[in-house]
Design a protein around this motif. Sequence first.
Motif, short mmCIF file in Angstrom:
data_model
loop_
_atom_site.label_atom_id
_atom_site.label_comp_id
_atom_site.label_asym_id
_atom_site.label_seq_id
_atom_site.Cartn_x
_atom_site.Cartn_y
_atom_site.Cartn_z
N THR A 21 0.83 -1.21 0.00
CA THR A 21 0.00 0.00 0.00
C THR A 21 0.85 1.26 0.00
OG1 THR A 21 -1.82 -1.13 1.14
CG2 THR A 21 -1.77 1.28 1.25
N SER A 37 -8.03 -2.36 -5.45
CA SER A 37 -7.59 -3.31 -4.43
C SER A 37 -7.82 -4.74 -4.89
CB SER A 37 -8.35 -3.07 -3.12
OG SER A 37 -8.06 -4.07 -2.17
N MET A 42 -10.42 -6.96 2.31
CA MET A 42 -10.70 -5.52 2.32
C MET A 42 -12.03 -5.18 1.65
SD MET A 42 -7.16 -3.46 1.70
CE MET A 42 -5.69 -3.76 2.67
N ASP A 48 -11.65 -3.32 9.22
CA ASP A 48 -10.65 -2.31 8.90
C ASP A 48 -9.29 -2.59 9.52
OD1 ASP A 48 -12.76 -0.99 7.61
OD2 ASP A 48 -13.28 0.11 9.43
N THR A 51 -7.56 -6.11 8.54
CA THR A 51 -7.17 -6.22 7.14
C THR A 51 -6.10 -5.20 6.76
OG1 THR A 51 -8.89 -4.65 6.42
CG2 THR A 51 -9.49 -6.99 6.52
N LYS A 53 -6.58 -2.15 6.33
CA LYS A 53 -7.21 -1.33 5.29
C LYS A 53 -6.67 0.10 5.38
CE LYS A 53 -11.48 -2.34 4.71
NZ LYS A 53 -12.92 -2.46 5.07
N ILE A 67 -12.81 -1.71 -2.24
CA ILE A 67 -12.78 -1.91 -0.80
C ILE A 67 -14.13 -1.42 -0.26
CG2 ILE A 67 -10.27 -1.64 -0.64
CD1 ILE A 67 -10.75 1.06 0.70
N ASP A 68 -14.56 -2.03 0.86
CA ASP A 68 -15.83 -1.65 1.50
C ASP A 68 -17.02 -1.77 0.55
OD1 ASP A 68 -14.57 -1.09 3.91
OD2 ASP A 68 -14.28 1.03 3.43
#
Length: 316
Positions: A21, A37, A42, A48, A51, A53, A67-68
């Motif tokens: 990242t 991602s 994730m 959060d 992971t 994140k 993500i999310d």
Amino acid sequence: MSVLPLPPAIFLMGPTASGKTALAVELVKHFPCDIISVDSAMIYRGMDIGTAKPGADILRVAPHRLIDILDPVESYSAGRFREDALAAMMEIASSGRVPLLVGGTMLYFHVLQHGLAELPTADSRIRAELDARAAKQGWAVLHAELACVDPTAAARINVNDPQRIQRALEVFYLTGRPLSELQNAGTVQSLPYRLIKLAITPSSRALLHARIVQRFHDMLASGFVKEVAGLRARGDLTITHGSMRSVGYRQLWGYLEGACSLETAVQRGIVATRRFAKRQLTRLRAEKDVSWLQSDAPCVVEDARALLAQAPETWL
């Protein structure tokens, strides 16, 4: 009639705790890239800390797609990832920018490049039966069963990888055919992009293991146990859900269920993360045309920028 060249895309792959990242964010600052991602955990909202994140400060600088996107009670598949990733890549490329796919879920990278065989969807009844058997007999017994019905799959699936053992047996029970046979019968679907593949990893296994230990303890200090407790308290999640089988979550769930002490759960989580990283590296080394970077090198960002600058792409 001239043929238009395929648009470029970058893969940034690596094991957990390797610094993917951080490097991706630096690359976004210097190249016209948008991040997608490639992480099977994730994707879930509310997961959060465990992971790792990226936080809001990072996402403001370098937004991440995929993500999310799901609630932890929902299921996801490699096939759906391919669909979602291709849609995101097309959107990015159409805007004149370059997709930068970042993560460590090597199955997703493989499926994105080569497509996926037609396989049956998950069956909750069969999975529950396999979970019950594993609780009584252990996953090693189920792995031995897999070796009898699908020795090829068993040879490549680690005995400590319950999700893949379960999936291979589930496919066999649903179709009567080995998973490996169905996968080999699948049609290869080419990815319509010119790929630049980068891999980042620490210079030694010892350093990677040390980073894994440090990161796990950092997550605990940031409230990892509280995060898992909150997910468990919802009441609609169980350890049978794919989200809760993620490394770290599974072990802390056991602690919260009273199956072991926190110390034992932490140690099991660290061991599971090391095994996961080993599997990631095994699959990563099988990738072709990869440029390797050492995450502990003092100039890793400059090294990555230099590799991209050497690429025969007009966008650089």
